[in-house]
Design a protein around this motif. Structure first.
Motif, PDB file in Angstrom:
ATOM      1  N   GLN A 124      22.034  -0.510 -13.929  1.00  0.00           N
ATOM      2  CA  GLN A 124      22.435  -1.666 -13.126  1.00  0.00           C
ATOM      3  C   GLN A 124      21.280  -2.226 -12.298  1.00  0.00           C
ATOM      4  N   GLY A 125      20.200  -1.469 -12.182  1.00  0.00           N
ATOM      5  CA  GLY A 125      19.027  -1.923 -11.455  1.00  0.00           C
ATOM      6  C   GLY A 125      18.989  -1.437 -10.018  1.00  0.00           C
ATOM      7  N   THR A 126      17.776  -1.351  -9.487  1.00  0.00           N
ATOM      8  CA  THR A 126      17.572  -0.992  -8.091  1.00  0.00           C
ATOM      9  C   THR A 126      16.488  -1.917  -7.523  1.00  0.00           C
ATOM     10  N   GLN A 127      16.745  -2.423  -6.315  1.00  0.00           N
ATOM     11  CA  GLN A 127      15.845  -3.410  -5.722  1.00  0.00           C
ATOM     12  C   GLN A 127      14.656  -2.720  -5.066  1.00  0.00           C
ATOM     13  N   VAL A 128      13.468  -3.224  -5.363  1.00  0.00           N
ATOM     14  CA  VAL A 128      12.244  -2.798  -4.691  1.00  0.00           C
ATOM     15  C   VAL A 128      11.647  -4.025  -4.015  1.00  0.00           C
ATOM     16  N   THR A 129      11.437  -3.915  -2.718  1.00  0.00           N
ATOM     17  CA  THR A 129      10.841  -5.009  -1.957  1.00  0.00           C
ATOM     18  C   THR A 129       9.588  -4.499  -1.250  1.00  0.00           C
ATOM     19  N   VAL A 130       8.476  -5.159  -1.507  1.00  0.00           N
ATOM     20  CA  VAL A 130       7.204  -4.788  -0.891  1.00  0.00           C
ATOM     21  C   VAL A 130       6.816  -5.904   0.065  1.00  0.00           C
ATOM     22  N   GLY A 133       0.789  -1.220   0.000  1.00  0.00           N
ATOM     23  CA  GLY A 133       0.000   0.000   0.000  1.00  0.00           C
ATOM     24  C   GLY A 133       0.820   1.268   0.000  1.00  0.00           C
ATOM     25  N   GLY A 134       2.122   1.126   0.201  1.00  0.00           N
ATOM     26  CA  GLY A 134       2.998   2.286   0.252  1.00  0.00           C
ATOM     27  C   GLY A 134       3.425   2.769  -1.116  1.00  0.00           C
ATOM     28  N   SER A 135       4.296   3.774  -1.121  1.00  0.00           N
ATOM     29  CA  SER A 135       4.761   4.393  -2.363  1.00  0.00           C
ATOM     30  C   SER A 135       6.278   4.491  -2.379  1.00  0.00           C
ATOM     31  N   LEU A 136       6.821   4.482  -3.581  1.00  0.00           N
ATOM     32  CA  LEU A 136       8.238   4.733  -3.823  1.00  0.00           C
ATOM     33  C   LEU A 136       8.363   5.508  -5.121  1.00  0.00           C
ATOM     34  N   ARG A 137       9.444   6.268  -5.224  1.00  0.00           N
ATOM     35  CA  ARG A 137       9.748   6.961  -6.466  1.00  0.00           C
ATOM     36  C   ARG A 137      11.140   6.562  -6.899  1.00  0.00           C
ATOM     37  N   LEU A 138      11.235   5.999  -8.073  1.00  0.00           N
ATOM     38  CA  LEU A 138      12.516   5.611  -8.636  1.00  0.00           C
ATOM     39  C   LEU A 138      13.051   6.721  -9.541  1.00  0.00           C
ATOM     40  N   PHE A 139      14.376   6.808  -9.565  1.00  0.00           N
ATOM     41  CA  PHE A 139      15.046   7.816 -10.363  1.00  0.00           C
ATOM     42  C   PHE A 139      16.026   7.136 -11.314  1.00  0.00           C
ATOM     43  N   SER A 167       0.387   2.516  -4.236  1.00  0.00           N
ATOM     44  CA  SER A 167      -0.405   1.320  -3.933  1.00  0.00           C
ATOM     45  C   SER A 167       0.391   0.047  -4.212  1.00  0.00           C
ATOM     46  N   LEU A 168       1.592   0.012  -3.730  1.00  0.00           N
ATOM     47  CA  LEU A 168       2.477  -1.106  -4.036  1.00  0.00           C
ATOM     48  C   LEU A 168       1.968  -2.409  -3.433  1.00  0.00           C
ATOM     49  N   LYS A 169       2.229  -3.488  -4.170  1.00  0.00           N
ATOM     50  CA  LYS A 169       1.793  -4.821  -3.774  1.00  0.00           C
ATOM     51  C   LYS A 169       3.012  -5.733  -3.639  1.00  0.00           C
ATOM     52  N   PRO A 170       2.906  -6.799  -2.865  1.00  0.00           N
ATOM     53  CA  PRO A 170       4.049  -7.724  -2.761  1.00  0.00           C
ATOM     54  C   PRO A 170       4.516  -8.236  -4.123  1.00  0.00           C
TER      55      PRO A 170
END
Length: 115
Positions: free
Chosen positions: A107-113, A15-21, A84-87
């Motif tokens: 190179q990528g960035t890890q997102v963990t929900v 349910g949270g939010s992130l902003r990738l750059f 509205s992030l989901k697992p």
């Protein structure tokens, strides 16, 4: 040549939010298509969103209405706002530039929900 560096990933609750750059260095052409892709463990890399210089966007069905791709040409940065992030959004997220049929990747960035 173009170099891409992603940032902004991390751990977030459902349910949270992130902003990738995605910071872009090197020459940028008006025909470049900017994009975000992701790869979850054991799965193939998949398209998340793309954006043309003319402002046309394309989103994966799984993220429509929740994610927004944008760019700031002056800052040479592409963004991915994720709400509205989901697992199942857990993955390594990659910035992409497609130029004349050639793909450039960060190179990528890890997102963990996870709770």
């Amino acid at each position: 040549q173009v170099q891409l560096v992603e940032s902004g990933g991390g751990l977030v609750q459902p349910g949270g939010s992130l902003r990738l750059f995605c910071a872009i260095s090197g020459t940028i052409f008006s025909s470049d298509v900017m994009g975000w892709y992701r790869q979850a463990p054991g799965k193939q890399r998949e398209l998340v969103a793309t954006l043309t210089s003319g402002g046309r966007t394309n989103y994966a069905d799984s993220v429509k209405g929740r994610f927004t791709i944008s760019r700031d040409n002056a800052k040479r940065t592409v963004y991915l706002q994720m709400n509205s992030l989901k697992p199942e959004d857990t993955a390594v997220y990659y910035c992409n530039v497609e130029r004349w049929g050639i793909d450039y990747w960060g190179q990528g960035t890890q997102v963990t929900v996870s709770s």
